[in-house]
Design a protein around this motif. Structure first.
Motif, PDB file in Angstrom:
ATOM      1  N   SER A   8       0.842  -1.208   0.000  1.00 35.82           N
ATOM      2  CA  SER A   8       0.000   0.000   0.000  1.00 35.82           C
ATOM      3  C   SER A   8       0.871   1.250   0.000  1.00 35.82           C
ATOM      4  O   SER A   8       0.611   2.198  -0.746  1.00 35.82           O
ATOM      5  N   CYS A   9       1.891   1.261   0.839  1.00 28.04           N
ATOM      6  CA  CYS A   9       2.780   2.427   0.901  1.00 28.04           C
ATOM      7  C   CYS A   9       3.571   2.594  -0.392  1.00 28.04           C
ATOM      8  O   CYS A   9       3.797   3.725  -0.842  1.00 28.04           O
ATOM      9  N   PHE A  10       3.966   1.495  -1.012  1.00 27.06           N
ATOM     10  CA  PHE A  10       4.679   1.574  -2.284  1.00 27.06           C
ATOM     11  C   PHE A  10       3.795   2.220  -3.357  1.00 27.06           C
ATOM     12  O   PHE A  10       4.226   3.128  -4.064  1.00 27.06           O
ATOM     13  N   VAL A  11       2.553   1.745  -3.469  1.00 30.36           N
ATOM     14  CA  VAL A  11       1.629   2.305  -4.464  1.00 30.36           C
ATOM     15  C   VAL A  11       1.345   3.771  -4.146  1.00 30.36           C
ATOM     16  O   VAL A  11       1.365   4.630  -5.042  1.00 30.36           O
ATOM     17  N   ALA A  12       1.104   4.077  -2.873  1.00 32.23           N
ATOM     18  CA  ALA A  12       0.848   5.465  -2.471  1.00 32.23           C
ATOM     19  C   ALA A  12       2.050   6.353  -2.798  1.00 32.23           C
ATOM     20  O   ALA A  12       1.894   7.492  -3.244  1.00 32.23           O
ATOM     21  N   ASP A  13       3.245   5.821  -2.602  1.00 34.85           N
ATOM     22  CA  ASP A  13       4.456   6.594  -2.888  1.00 34.85           C
ATOM     23  C   ASP A  13       4.606   6.857  -4.383  1.00 34.85           C
ATOM     24  O   ASP A  13       5.081   7.923  -4.790  1.00 34.85           O
ATOM     25  N   GLN A  14       4.197   5.916  -5.207  1.00 34.54           N
ATOM     26  CA  GLN A  14       4.249   6.128  -6.659  1.00 34.54           C
ATOM     27  C   GLN A  14       3.286   7.231  -7.079  1.00 34.54           C
ATOM     28  O   GLN A  14       3.599   8.039  -7.949  1.00 34.54           O
ATOM     29  N   ILE A  15       2.127   7.262  -6.440  1.00 29.80           N
ATOM     30  CA  ILE A  15       1.165   8.332  -6.725  1.00 29.80           C
ATOM     31  C   ILE A  15       1.740   9.669  -6.260  1.00 29.80           C
ATOM     32  O   ILE A  15       1.697  10.669  -6.977  1.00 29.80           O
ATOM     33  N   ARG A  16       2.318   9.673  -5.067  1.00 30.12           N
ATOM     34  CA  ARG A  16       2.898  10.905  -4.518  1.00 30.12           C
ATOM     35  C   ARG A  16       4.045  11.419  -5.385  1.00 30.12           C
ATOM     36  O   ARG A  16       4.223  12.633  -5.533  1.00 30.12           O
ATOM     37  N   ALA A  17       4.804  10.520  -5.990  1.00 32.84           N
ATOM     38  CA  ALA A  17       5.921  10.942  -6.838  1.00 32.84           C
ATOM     39  C   ALA A  17       5.430  11.758  -8.030  1.00 32.84           C
ATOM     40  O   ALA A  17       6.077  12.724  -8.447  1.00 32.84           O
ATOM     41  N   ASP A  18       4.268  11.374  -8.579  1.00 30.33           N
ATOM     42  CA  ASP A  18       3.706  12.098  -9.723  1.00 30.33           C
ATOM     43  C   ASP A  18       2.825  13.273  -9.308  1.00 30.33           C
ATOM     44  O   ASP A  18       2.678  14.232 -10.063  1.00 30.33           O
ATOM     45  N   LEU A  19       2.229  13.176  -8.130  1.00 29.94           N
ATOM     46  CA  LEU A  19       1.298  14.211  -7.642  1.00 29.94           C
ATOM     47  C   LEU A  19       1.676  14.586  -6.205  1.00 29.94           C
ATOM     48  O   LEU A  19       0.973  14.224  -5.255  1.00 29.94           O
ATOM     49  N   PRO A  20       2.781  15.306  -6.033  1.00 35.65           N
ATOM     50  CA  PRO A  20       3.326  15.536  -4.695  1.00 35.65           C
ATOM     51  C   PRO A  20       2.434  16.332  -3.744  1.00 35.65           C
ATOM     52  O   PRO A  20       2.617  16.233  -2.532  1.00 35.65           O
ATOM     53  N   ASN A  21       1.482  17.083  -4.237  1.00 29.84           N
ATOM     54  CA  ASN A  21       0.637  17.890  -3.352  1.00 29.84           C
ATOM     55  C   ASN A  21      -0.715  17.245  -3.072  1.00 29.84           C
ATOM     56  O   ASN A  21      -1.576  17.875  -2.458  1.00 29.84           O
ATOM     57  N   ARG A  22      -0.897  16.026  -3.503  1.00 33.84           N
ATOM     58  CA  ARG A  22      -2.179  15.338  -3.328  1.00 33.84           C
ATOM     59  C   ARG A  22      -2.248  14.694  -1.943  1.00 33.84           C
ATOM     60  O   ARG A  22      -1.292  14.087  -1.483  1.00 33.84           O
TER      61      ARG A  22
END
Length: 160
Positions: A94-108
């Motif tokens: 879960s944290c890995f997937v969330a981190d991938q999203i955060r990498a592309d959308l850092p303010n989300r």
């Protein structure tokens, strides 16, 4: 689960709630076009060997829309991991997937849901503090049962 396999998960086919295939990067694109909160959770189904794990990504804008995406796979081949190992793998993924999203959308805003009961009288309760701290240490908001619906409802249903 082999942690060096994590990047391969992003390259596999994910699915919309309608069971239509979608790429992970198309999910990122949809999230980027919406002003919404993002929830990530995972769950595994130990009723069969090999166990099935599912990861869900839910996006919600209150009063306007809600949708989810998921992937399911068999990370443990023919082994039967312990409850602690399954929960650790669910949270790590879960944290890995969330981190991938955060990498592309850092303010989300991204919230990680864990299918863990914080009550120490339950089987998962003795791991709750450790795994909640792991999520927070990764820089995410952690939500446990009973409010961890992205894991305990969506991912649970998809892993079944």
């Amino acid at each position: 689960m082999q942690y060096n396999d994590l990047p391969k998960i992003l390259a596999k086919s994910w699915f919309c709630s309608s069971k239509t295939e979608i790429s992970f990067y198309s999910i990122i694109e949809q999230i980027s076009q919406k002003e919404c909160d993002v929830y990530v959770g995972a769950d595994s189904n130990p009723s069969k060997v090999p166990f099935v794990m599912a990861v869900s990504v839910a996006i919600i804008k209150k009063g306007e829309f809600a949708r989810y995406f998921y992937i399911k796979f068999k990370p443990w081949k023919n082994s039967k991991p312990t409850l602690q190992q399954r929960l650790q793998d669910e949270v790590t993924l879960s944290c890995f997937v969330a981190d991938q999203i955060r990498a592309d959308l850092p303010n989300r805003k991204i919230i990680v849901h864990a299918d863990i009961n914080p009550d120490l009288k339950t089987a998962s309760g003795k791991f709750a503090k450790q795994l909640q701290s792991y999520i927070v240490g990764c820089g995410f908001i952690a939500t446990l049962k009973p409010m961890s619906w992205a894991a305990s409802c969506i991912a649970d249903r998809c892993a079944g």
